[in-house]
Enzyme design. Structure first.
Site, PDB file in Angstrom:
ATOM      1  N   LYS A  42      18.595  26.313  59.662  1.00  0.00           N
ATOM      2  CA  LYS A  42      19.178  25.547  60.770  1.00  0.00           C
ATOM      3  C   LYS A  42      19.519  26.526  61.882  1.00  0.00           C
ATOM      4  O   LYS A  42      19.525  27.740  61.673  1.00  0.00           O
ATOM      5  CB  LYS A  42      20.394  24.747  60.321  1.00  0.00           C
ATOM      6  N   HIS A  74       5.141  27.040  61.091  1.00  0.00           N
ATOM      7  CA  HIS A  74       4.434  25.914  60.471  1.00  0.00           C
ATOM      8  C   HIS A  74       4.920  25.692  59.045  1.00  0.00           C
ATOM      9  O   HIS A  74       5.464  26.596  58.417  1.00  0.00           O
ATOM     10  CB  HIS A  74       2.922  26.174  60.437  1.00  0.00           C
TER      11      HIS A  74
END
Length: 175
Positions: A141, A95
């Site tokens: 990423k 989150h």
């Protein structure tokens, strides 16, 4: 690329509205379980706590070092394959609470992955099988299978093919 779902909020920042997005009792239970797991030196106990109480999906023989911090609000969004090592004080987030929105994203860590100490893995990330992440890396990423990455910002150090070539050369030099 990070795969997160965005949830806009109105009024005060998203973190201020935390308990409108997740139950207070869930957060408290998760906090207590995570704190117990962070300090226990028994890897089997940690795995049991995470799978039974936090609903994380964890493959066999995966080991969490001391002080690892899985997501406290949404740990069920974390999946870790078999035979992985998650290094000391690593944080795995599912989150992000921002000013005008919060974001949720599944974290998927493949099999045979080595994550060094003090790493942070952001929501919506996939780490491929056999990847290695050096200590102190911000994983912002996806990491390809077999790759060796490190740094902040994270950079590719070796691809799987380059690693195999180096290992083959090393083996030849030893003989």
């Amino acid at each position: 690329m990070r795969r997160t779902k965005r949830y806009p909020v109105e009024g005060t920042n998203a973190l201020w509205q935390l308990y409108q997005t997740v139950s207070f009792f869930k957060v408290m239970k998760n906090f207590i379980v995570i704190q117990i797991a962070r300090y226990t030196p028994f890897v089997k106990v940690k795995r049991w706590l995470y799978t039974v109480f936090l609903k994380m999906k964890i493959g066999p023989y995966t080991a969490f070092a001391l002080m690892v911090m899985p997501d406290i609000m949404f740990p069920e969004k974390i999946t870790i394959g078999r035979n992985c090592v998650i290094g000391y004080n690593t944080t795995i987030l599912a989150h992000e609470y921002l000013i005008k929105e919060y974001r949720l994203g599944d974290v998927r860590i493949g099999h045979d992955v080595m994550i060094g100490a003090n790493c942070t893995i952001l929501p919506g990330i996939e780490i491929g099988d056999g990847a290695m992440i050096s200590a102190g890396t911000l994983v912002h990423k996806d990491v390809p299978a077999g790759a060796f990455v490190g740094g902040n910002p994270m950079q590719l150090i070796y691809t799987k093919e380059e690693m195999e070539k180096r290992q083959a050369n090393h083996s030849l030099n030893e003989t």
